[in-house]
Every structure is written in structure tokens, then in C-alpha cells.
Design an enzyme around this catalytic site. Sequence first.
Site, PDB file in Angstrom:
ATOM      1  N   ASP A 227      -8.702 -11.684  -5.158  1.00 42.91           N
ATOM      2  CA  ASP A 227      -7.571 -11.499  -6.061  1.00 42.91           C
ATOM      3  C   ASP A 227      -6.326 -11.226  -5.214  1.00 42.91           C
ATOM      4  OD1 ASP A 227      -6.963 -10.642  -9.167  1.00 42.91           O
ATOM      5  OD2 ASP A 227      -5.741  -9.496  -7.747  1.00 42.91           O
ATOM      6  N   ASN A 235       5.746 -12.417  -9.400  1.00 39.85           N
ATOM      7  CA  ASN A 235       6.351 -13.021 -10.588  1.00 39.85           C
ATOM      8  C   ASN A 235       7.627 -12.301 -11.006  1.00 39.85           C
ATOM      9  OD1 ASN A 235       4.595 -15.181 -11.084  1.00 39.85           O
ATOM     10  ND2 ASN A 235       3.132 -13.878 -12.188  1.00 39.85           N
ATOM     11  N   HIS A 240       8.323 -16.933 -12.092  1.00 43.82           N
ATOM     12  CA  HIS A 240       7.007 -17.528 -12.335  1.00 43.82           C
ATOM     13  C   HIS A 240       6.828 -18.860 -11.597  1.00 43.82           C
ATOM     14  CE1 HIS A 240       5.457 -14.676 -15.324  1.00 43.82           C
ATOM     15  NE2 HIS A 240       6.729 -14.541 -15.720  1.00 43.82           N
ATOM     16  N   ASP A 244       3.658 -19.609  -9.362  1.00 46.47           N
ATOM     17  CA  ASP A 244       2.789 -20.786  -9.458  1.00 46.47           C
ATOM     18  C   ASP A 244       2.590 -21.435  -8.087  1.00 46.47           C
ATOM     19  OD1 ASP A 244       2.541 -20.406 -12.148  1.00 46.47           O
ATOM     20  OD2 ASP A 244       3.943 -21.997 -12.739  1.00 46.47           O
ATOM     21  N   GLU A 271      -4.745 -14.585 -11.161  1.00 46.59           N
ATOM     22  CA  GLU A 271      -4.686 -14.707  -9.703  1.00 46.59           C
ATOM     23  C   GLU A 271      -6.035 -14.437  -9.054  1.00 46.59           C
ATOM     24  OE1 GLU A 271      -3.260 -10.456 -10.693  1.00 46.59           O
ATOM     25  OE2 GLU A 271      -3.249 -12.454 -11.611  1.00 46.59           O
TER      26      GLU A 271
END
Length: 345
Positions: A227, A235, A240, A244, A271
Site C-alpha cells: 500500500d 491527492n 487526483h 493517478d 492504492e
Amino acid sequence: MKTPTLPQLLQRNRVLVVCSASLAYVLYAVLTGLIDPPREGWAALGNPKYIAAVVALLTAAATLLRPARVGAVYAVTSVGYLLVAVLEIPRAVAWGDMPFHLTLWLTMNVLVSYLVFGTRLGTAVNLGSVLTMIVSVLMNGPLEASNMADWVTAIIVLGGTGLIAFNVMAFIEQNLSAHQQTSQRLQAARKDALTEVLGRSATEEELERSIEQALKNRAPLSIIVTDIDHFKRVNDVHGHGTGDDVLRSFGKRLRRSVSTSGGQVGRWGGEEFLVILPGMARPDAMVVAERLRAEVADEAIAGLDVTASFGVASLRGAEDTAEDLFARADSAMYNAKRNGRNSVR
């Protein structure tokens, strides 16, 4: 063991057919020579029949040595067989004879050509062969009516065989194309749209399949749950779009690192990613996880310095389920989070 694709199976069949047809001709030349020895003795080895046997033997050998080049090998062979036919036809016309054996083998060559070359090139090769045969017969004529009827019969049989082979091969090619398109759509559906690693459902299927294979083969199996640390901050601070980009690059880095050892990478959600390592015991999986951790921490991802936490678990036996295995790895990953992140547990 990875299941071969349909194109790979077709290629194997091409190799098998070329070798079988070539060795069959060599067997024919040897056996007929023993049953009905030529009057010329060793000088008969210069006859077209035995020249073709040498071509066939070389074809089988070259195909076995270079199976990936079977098309190129048989292209050369087809030219060789055509030259042999051109040498044989004048002899047959001069004797007022019909080379029955030659016609049979040319008919087999029609079938093999379509399988090896496909419909387009196969049609060109076979049309060229038939036209060359017709021209050679006419140039060495005139023929008696009965002999002409035999040659016309041979040409019609070759043409009819070619038409049948064309339709069968066209059917195979159409279905192969449809299968490939379906496979591509299924593969695309299995992937996570953003990261292009396996999606959640495909990852679950792959984990179940890997457990089944490990138990069947009595082989080790390990997984890594990872993770990205403080991803919400990425973010919030960078947007965002950047988030991404980080996910995309992170997934690509994981996949690139483990794919050479047979590992699979899937996006579990958000994630969080899952790495499946077939055939790998926990100590080796810990080494892989540490390597992944270092690769993430030491080199910027999408232009940002990020880290990730990793949890490792290994299959314990037949009583272990996919849920149990994932739960232990997930727990180990959260343990790494609680102990300062950017670590392996």
C-alpha cells in the site's frame, strides 16, 4: 505450465505436417526403389524422384532445426519441388506416360502449402505450380488424346484439392481471428483500466488458481500486499491527476520487477496492490518485498518521492484459503504501517 495459444498450436501443427509429409516422401522413394530397383543403378539417383527425396530430407531437417522459420523453409522446398516437376514432365510426355506418382505428391503439396502459407500465399504458390505444370506439358507436346485426358484429370484433381484446402484454411483463419479478438477483449476486461495490472476480480481468480496449483504440485506460494504510504496526501496536495500517475507508475514498477520470475500483480483497490509469487517460500518472498520497497523509495514515481509498506504471507497447507492468506499478508502490511511505514513485515 502455461497453456499454448491457438497461434502457437497452429505453428506446431505446421511443423508436424511439413516433417510428416517430407519424411513420407523419403520413405516412398526408398521403398519403391527397393521394391522396383531402377535399371540405371546408382545413376538413377540423378532422376527427379530421388532429387525430390533429397529436397524432402533437407526440408525435414531444416524444419526441426528452425521450427519458427517453417514458412521460409517450405517456400524454398516448394521451389525445389516445382523444379523437380519441370524436369519430370518432359520425360513423361516423351514416353507418352502420365506421372501418376508425381500427381499424388503434388496433390499432397497443395494441402501442405495452404496449411503452411495460409489462403493468400497458398493460393499464389499453388496457382503458380499448376500454371507451370500446364505450360511445361504444352511446351513438350503434342499429346495423344488419351494422354491429354490423363493430364487434364490430374490438373482438375489438383485444382479441386486446392479449392477444398482453400475453404478449410479460410475457415481456420476466420475462427482464429475471431478467437484472438475475443481473447484480447477478455484480457482487457481482466485488467484495471488505470494501472493496466490485473483488476480486483481477476486478481482474486488468479490467487485461487495459484493456491490450487501450489497444493496440487506441493509447491510453495507467497503473496505480498503493498500500500502506498500517505497516498491521500498526494491527492490532496498534487491533485487526483497526479495521484493517478503515481498509481499507474507504481503498478508498472511492481509488474516489471516480478514478471521475470513468474509473479502476477493486481490492484486490490485504491492504492493497495497484491503481488502473487508462485513457487516462492516466505524467506524468498521477503527478499522480493524488500527489493520492491527499495525500488519504490530510491527512485521517484511520477516525479514524486513516495514510499510503500509491504506485508508478506505464505501458504500453510490445504486448510489455508485465499481469504486466510490475504488476511495474514494484509495484517502484516498494516503492521508495517504502524511501525513507521516504508518497511516490510
